[in-house]
Design a protein around this motif. Structure first.
Motif, PDB file in Angstrom:
ATOM      1  N   UNK A   2       0.844  -1.194   0.000  1.00 49.50           N
ATOM      2  CA  UNK A   2       0.000   0.000   0.000  1.00 49.50           C
ATOM      3  C   UNK A   2       0.884   1.249   0.000  1.00 49.50           C
ATOM      4  N   UNK A   3       0.612   2.128  -0.959  1.00 50.50           N
ATOM      5  CA  UNK A   3       1.421   3.328  -1.171  1.00 50.50           C
ATOM      6  C   UNK A   3       0.543   4.561  -1.087  1.00 50.50           C
ATOM      7  N   UNK A   4       1.009   5.594  -0.386  1.00 52.22           N
ATOM      8  CA  UNK A   4       0.344   6.899  -0.402  1.00 52.22           C
ATOM      9  C   UNK A   4       1.165   7.860  -1.248  1.00 52.22           C
ATOM     10  N   UNK A   5       0.527   8.521  -2.187  1.00 52.77           N
ATOM     11  CA  UNK A   5       1.169   9.543  -3.004  1.00 52.77           C
ATOM     12  C   UNK A   5       0.547  10.880  -2.600  1.00 52.77           C
ATOM     13  N   UNK A   6       1.349  11.746  -2.031  1.00 52.69           N
ATOM     14  CA  UNK A   6       0.865  12.999  -1.452  1.00 52.69           C
ATOM     15  C   UNK A   6       1.222  14.150  -2.375  1.00 52.69           C
ATOM     16  N   UNK A  28      -4.020   8.409  -3.607  1.00 52.78           N
ATOM     17  CA  UNK A  28      -3.545   9.715  -4.060  1.00 52.78           C
ATOM     18  C   UNK A  28      -4.302  10.808  -3.323  1.00 52.78           C
ATOM     19  N   UNK A  29      -3.567  11.745  -2.716  1.00 55.83           N
ATOM     20  CA  UNK A  29      -4.187  12.847  -1.950  1.00 55.83           C
ATOM     21  C   UNK A  29      -3.609  14.180  -2.376  1.00 55.83           C
ATOM     22  N   UNK A  30      -4.469  15.196  -2.352  1.00 56.31           N
ATOM     23  CA  UNK A  30      -4.030  16.574  -2.563  1.00 56.31           C
ATOM     24  C   UNK A  30      -4.955  17.491  -1.779  1.00 56.31           C
ATOM     25  N   UNK A  31      -4.394  18.563  -1.219  1.00 56.74           N
ATOM     26  CA  UNK A  31      -5.207  19.519  -0.472  1.00 56.74           C
ATOM     27  C   UNK A  31      -6.147  20.322  -1.337  1.00 56.74           C
ATOM     28  N   UNK A  32      -5.914  20.323  -2.638  1.00 60.53           N
ATOM     29  CA  UNK A  32      -6.768  21.023  -3.604  1.00 60.53           C
ATOM     30  C   UNK A  32      -7.724  19.996  -4.210  1.00 60.53           C
ATOM     31  N   UNK A  33      -9.009  20.091  -3.846  1.00 59.58           N
ATOM     32  CA  UNK A  33      -9.986  19.101  -4.299  1.00 59.58           C
ATOM     33  C   UNK A  33     -10.112  19.082  -5.819  1.00 59.58           C
ATOM     34  N   UNK A  34     -10.056  20.262  -6.441  1.00 57.30           N
ATOM     35  CA  UNK A  34     -10.178  20.322  -7.902  1.00 57.30           C
ATOM     36  C   UNK A  34      -8.983  19.643  -8.573  1.00 57.30           C
ATOM     37  N   UNK A  35      -7.787  19.883  -8.033  1.00 63.49           N
ATOM     38  CA  UNK A  35      -6.590  19.243  -8.587  1.00 63.49           C
ATOM     39  C   UNK A  35      -6.656  17.735  -8.406  1.00 63.49           C
ATOM     40  N   UNK A  36      -7.182  17.294  -7.285  1.00 65.64           N
ATOM     41  CA  UNK A  36      -7.308  15.862  -7.037  1.00 65.64           C
ATOM     42  C   UNK A  36      -8.263  15.222  -8.035  1.00 65.64           C
ATOM     43  N   UNK A  37      -9.378  15.891  -8.315  1.00 64.42           N
ATOM     44  CA  UNK A  37     -10.343  15.366  -9.280  1.00 64.42           C
ATOM     45  C   UNK A  37      -9.741  15.299 -10.682  1.00 64.42           C
ATOM     46  N   UNK A  38      -8.994  16.340 -11.055  1.00 62.01           N
ATOM     47  CA  UNK A  38      -8.354  16.348 -12.381  1.00 62.01           C
ATOM     48  C   UNK A  38      -7.315  15.243 -12.494  1.00 62.01           C
ATOM     49  N   UNK A  39      -6.625  14.983 -11.393  1.00 63.81           N
ATOM     50  CA  UNK A  39      -5.543  14.002 -11.437  1.00 63.81           C
ATOM     51  C   UNK A  39      -6.045  12.624 -11.842  1.00 63.81           C
ATOM     52  N   UNK A  40      -7.234  12.284 -11.408  1.00 60.54           N
ATOM     53  CA  UNK A  40      -7.801  10.973 -11.749  1.00 60.54           C
ATOM     54  C   UNK A  40      -7.954  10.830 -13.264  1.00 60.54           C
ATOM     55  N   UNK A  41      -8.435  11.902 -13.900  1.00 60.51           N
ATOM     56  CA  UNK A  41      -8.605  11.898 -15.354  1.00 60.51           C
ATOM     57  C   UNK A  41      -7.250  11.814 -16.048  1.00 60.51           C
ATOM     58  N   UNK A  42      -6.293  12.606 -15.553  1.00 62.97           N
ATOM     59  CA  UNK A  42      -4.977  12.653 -16.192  1.00 62.97           C
ATOM     60  C   UNK A  42      -4.220  11.342 -16.031  1.00 62.97           C
ATOM     61  N   UNK A  43      -4.353  10.693 -14.879  1.00 60.42           N
ATOM     62  CA  UNK A  43      -3.728   9.383 -14.700  1.00 60.42           C
ATOM     63  C   UNK A  43      -4.287   8.395 -15.724  1.00 60.42           C
ATOM     64  N   UNK A  80       2.478   1.334   3.600  1.00 62.87           N
ATOM     65  CA  UNK A  80       3.845   0.874   3.822  1.00 62.87           C
ATOM     66  C   UNK A  80       4.877   1.933   3.443  1.00 62.87           C
ATOM     67  N   UNK A  81       4.480   2.833   2.534  1.00 68.72           N
ATOM     68  CA  UNK A  81       5.439   3.794   1.974  1.00 68.72           C
ATOM     69  C   UNK A  81       4.667   5.030   1.535  1.00 68.72           C
ATOM     70  N   UNK A  82       5.284   6.206   1.725  1.00 69.62           N
ATOM     71  CA  UNK A  82       4.660   7.478   1.354  1.00 69.62           C
ATOM     72  C   UNK A  82       5.613   8.245   0.448  1.00 69.62           C
ATOM     73  N   UNK A  83       5.105   8.745  -0.686  1.00 71.91           N
ATOM     74  CA  UNK A  83       5.883   9.572  -1.606  1.00 71.91           C
ATOM     75  C   UNK A  83       5.227  10.953  -1.675  1.00 71.91           C
ATOM     76  N   UNK A  84       5.907  11.954  -1.127  1.00 72.75           N
ATOM     77  CA  UNK A  84       5.369  13.333  -1.077  1.00 72.75           C
ATOM     78  C   UNK A  84       5.862  14.127  -2.271  1.00 72.75           C
ATOM     79  N   UNK A  85       4.950  14.968  -2.837  1.00 72.14           N
ATOM     80  CA  UNK A  85       5.251  15.695  -4.077  1.00 72.14           C
ATOM     81  C   UNK A  85       4.729  17.125  -4.067  1.00 72.14           C
ATOM     82  N   UNK A  86       4.744  17.790  -2.923  1.00 73.74           N
ATOM     83  CA  UNK A  86       4.268  19.165  -2.861  1.00 73.74           C
ATOM     84  C   UNK A  86       5.299  20.113  -3.468  1.00 73.74           C
TER      85      UNK A  86
END
Length: 311
Positions: A2-6, A28-43, A80-86
């Motif tokens: 299990x991986x968290x991508x921040x 996948x998490x982001x503090x910006x709800x709109x960016x989080x929604x877009x990310x799903x489409x872009x992935x 198990x692992x967290x990858x932060x990308x702010x």
């Protein structure tokens, strides 16, 4: 696993693809709800590109492994692992690592994708600082596999080992940066080449296109499958020591001219920008980036087929 991508920007989306491609469960998490929604489409779009190029078998299965989380607590629970990308802002790194250290399971590794800030700058005050480090990717990491792994002075050796083992397991190429330094390894090498490239143009030896041709159709051809040390090892009958004996004096003489630390002048930057825009209009940049990524996909397929381990 299990991986968290921040952080769901371009790097976060790319990391989500890398982990999902390897069969991991990704949150996948982001503090910006709109960016989080877009990310799903872009992935999904990126996964389709990879599938179309033959780099993944089933884009739908890959995307299904990526879940978006509105709450940081949901993203970090049981991972198990967290990858932060702010963004590259020290205050943001300190804040998010403090939150992650308080929420994530005690055994989880906490890694940052930062390309410039050492882990010691944002982890010193944390109770779990021994599990924190930098895992700096090359963009885009789903096509370029190198990951620079660099701990702070207090990062546990087991943390380094676990991060490197995970990177290998998911198909990346970890490089252990053994001491903290600004820019890590890749950007320092790139910076040295860029500084000399700017100097050669500024002093009238070559234009922008000629410089790019020299790297693209010269150095770059070798460097796409062997590194600089292996290059010189193969370029003299007796190997690396023989090469250094033959050409060390030449490089020492050249180095005496490579001592400037002045910033790139606005005039030189404007000149190079104008040369690049004459070769590639601004409105064509997006199309050219897409072309670049497709060429990287073709190169990745070639390397897979050749079965060549690169350094």
């Amino acid at each position: 696993m299990k991986i968290a991508v921040i952080g769901a920007g371009l790097i976060g989306q790319a990391w989500a693809l890398v982990f999902a491609r390897a069969g991991c469960e990704v949150r996948l998490w982001d503090g910006d709800a709109a960016a989080l929604a877009r990310s799903r489409v872009l992935v999904g779009e990126l996964a389709a590109e990879l599938a179309g190029s033959g780099l993944v078998r089933n884009a739908g299965e890959l995307v299904a492994r990526v879940a978006t989380c509105a709450r940081l607590e949901d993203a970090l629970g049981g991972v198990d692992y967290v990858q932060e990308n702010l963004p590259e802002v020290l205050a943001l790194k300190r804040e998010i690592f403090a939150r992650m250290d308080a929420i994530a399971p005690a055994a989880a590794v906490l890694a940052s994708s930062t390309s410039s800030i050492p882990a010691s700058a944002f982890t010193e005050e944390l109770a779990g600082r021994a599990r924190c480090l930098v895992a700096h990717p090359v963009n885009p990491p789903y096509l370029i596999p190198v990951v620079e792994v660099c701990g702070a002075p207090w990062t546990g050796s087991d943390t380094i080992d676990r991060c490197q083992a995970l990177m290998l397991a998911i198909g990346q190429k970890p490089v252990h940066v053994r001491k903290e330094l600004e820019g890590f390894i890749l950007n320092r090498l790139q910076g040295a080449l860029l500084r000399e490239a700017f100097r050669l143009v500024e002093q009238g030896y070559v234009d922008a296109d000629g410089l790019d041709t020299t790297v693209r159709d010269g150095l770059g051809l070798r460097w796409s499958f062997i590194g600089p040390f292996e290059t010189i090892d193969l370029n003299a009958p007796g190997g690396l020591a023989d090469y250094c004996g033959r050409y060390g004096g030449l490089y020492q003489s050249i180095a005496k001219e490579q001592t400037s630390t002045e910033p790139w002048s606005p005039e030189l930057v404007a000149r190079l920008h104008a040369e690049r825009r004459a070769l590639l209009p601004a409105e064509a940049l997006g199309e050219r980036r897409t072309w670049r990524d497709r060429r990287l996909m073709a190169l990745a397929l070639h390397k897979q087929a050749a079965g060549k381990e690169t350094t």
